[in-house]
Design an enzyme around this catalytic site. Structure first.
Site, mmCIF file in Angstrom:
data_model
loop_
_atom_site.group_PDB
_atom_site.id
_atom_site.type_symbol
_atom_site.label_atom_id
_atom_site.label_comp_id
_atom_site.label_asym_id
_atom_site.label_seq_id
_atom_site.Cartn_x
_atom_site.Cartn_y
_atom_site.Cartn_z
ATOM 1 N N LYS A 221 -20.159 -19.602 10.755
ATOM 2 C CA LYS A 221 -19.334 -19.841 9.133
ATOM 3 C C LYS A 221 -20.113 -18.886 8.278
ATOM 4 C CE LYS A 221 -17.821 -24.488 9.738
ATOM 5 N NZ LYS A 221 -17.768 -25.864 9.382
ATOM 6 N N ARG A 255 -20.335 -28.361 17.421
ATOM 7 C CA ARG A 255 -19.205 -27.925 17.507
ATOM 8 C C ARG A 255 -19.111 -26.265 17.389
ATOM 9 N NH1 ARG A 255 -14.678 -26.114 13.851
ATOM 10 N NH2 ARG A 255 -12.789 -26.816 14.765
#
Length: 278
Positions: A221, A255
Site C-alpha cells: 500500500k 491479507r
C-alpha cells in the site's frame, strides 16, 4: 480464537495468510493481471501451494479515487470466477471482498466462505442481515466515506482511539444479530493519512481489547511505497517489514499479495515467540 468456515474450524492461534486476488482492471497493484480464467486459477493454485489459508476475491476496486461500478458489473465479474475456482479447488476457503449484500448472497450461494466488507455494513443496509442469514465469518473494516471520498475524511483527534470506538459500536450491533465470527480490519490506507497509518500501526495492540480476531491489510500500500519513495511494484521489502511489526503486535491474519513472503514472516515470528516461551 477460532472461526467456522463451512463447518471447518480455523484456529487463529497460529497467524494465517489471506491471499489477495483482484479480478478488476484497476486495482492499485495487480489490477488487470488476471484477465483469463487460466491466469486466475494459476494464481489461486500458487497462493494455496505457498500456504494461504484463505483467498480474498474482489471485483470492485477500492483504491482511493477508483471508478465506481454497478452492482451488475461486480456480479458479472465475480460470481462465475468463484464457481470456477471452487470447481478446481473445492476445499479452498474463499473470502469475498464486497460491500454489497446481493453480491455477498450470490457468492455465498456459489460456495464462498467469508465476507470481507470494507464498509462494515455502512454502504448497504441489508448486509448485516445477509451475514446473519448465512452465519459466515464477517470481516469488518474501518473506513469513512466511500473509496471515492475517503481521502477527504481524515480528521481524527486520536486515530487509534476512534478506530477502537468505531469497532466497539459495530461489534455490539453485529452481536445483537447473533453473529459469532467477527474479524476486524483497522483499514490501513482507508480515510487515513500516512502519519495516521503509522500511528495506528504503532498502537495496534490496543485493538485486542475488542476481543475479536485482527486482520491487517498493508500489502504494497501507499503507506509503504510513499514513505520509501518507490511504487507498489517495489514495495515488497517494506511490506515484509510491516508484516513483521503487525505480527509482533498480535495480528492474526495477514491479507497479502505475496503469500510466500508473508508465510516466512509468520514462521520467523513464531520461532521467536517459541524461544521466549510466549
Amino acid at each position: 480464537m477460532t472461526i467456522n468456515c463451512k463447518g471447518q474450524l480455523i484456529d487463529l492461534a497460529r497467524p494465517r495468510v489471506m491471499g489477495i486476488l483482484n479480478v478488476t482492471p484497476d486495482s492499485f497493484y495487480d489490477g488487470g493481471k488476471y484477465k483469463s480464467d487460466s491466469a486466475v486459477l494459476a494464481q489461486v493454485e500458487k497462493m494455496l501451494s505457498e500456504g494461504a489459508t484463505f483467498i480474498d476475491v474482489g471485483a470492485y476496486s477500492s483504491r482511493p479515487g477508483a471508478s465506481h461500478i454497478s452492482e451488475e458489473e461486480e456480479l458479472k465479474r465475480i460470481v462465475k470466477m468463484v464457481e470456477r475456482i471452487l470447481e478446481k479447488f473445492p476445499e479452498a476457503l474463499l473470502s469475498i471482498d464486497t460491500f454489497r449484500s446481493k453480491v455477498a448472497t450470490a457468492c455465498l450461494q456459489a460456495g464462498a466462505a467469508i465476507i470481507n466488507d470494507i464498509s462494515a455494513g455502512n454502504l448497504d443496509g441489508n448486509m448485516l442481515d445477509t451475514i446473519a442469514k448465512f452465519q459466515v465469518p464477517y470481516i469488518m473494516m474501518h473506513m469513512r466515506g466511500t473509496p471515492q471520498t475517503m481521502l477527504e475524511e481524515t480528521h481524527y483527534d486520536n486515530v487509534t482511539k476512534e478506530v477502537c470506538l468505531y469497532f466497539s459500536k459495530k461489534i455490539a450491533l453485529v452481536r445483537a444479530k447473533k453473529l459469532n465470527d467477527i474479524i476486524i480490519d483497522p483499514g490501513f490506507g482507508f480515510s487515513k493519512t500516512l502519519p495516521q497509518n503509522y500511528s495506528l500501526l504503532s498502537h495496534l495492540e490496543l485493538l485486542h481489547s475488542l476481543r475479536a480476531p485482527l486482520l491487517v491489510g498493508i500489502s504494497r500500500k501507499s503507506m509503504v511505497y510513499k514513505l520509501l519513495g518507490t511504487d507498489p511494484e517495489n514495495a515488497l521489502n517494506g511490506t515484509t517489514a510491516l508484516h513483521t511489526v503487525a505480527l509482533l503486535k498480535g495480528a492474526q491474519i495477514l491479507r497479502a499479495h505475496d503469500v510466500k513472503e508473508a508465510m516466512e514472516c509468520i514462521k520467523i515470528i513464531a520461532e521467536i515467540k517459541n524461544q521466549n516461551g510466549i
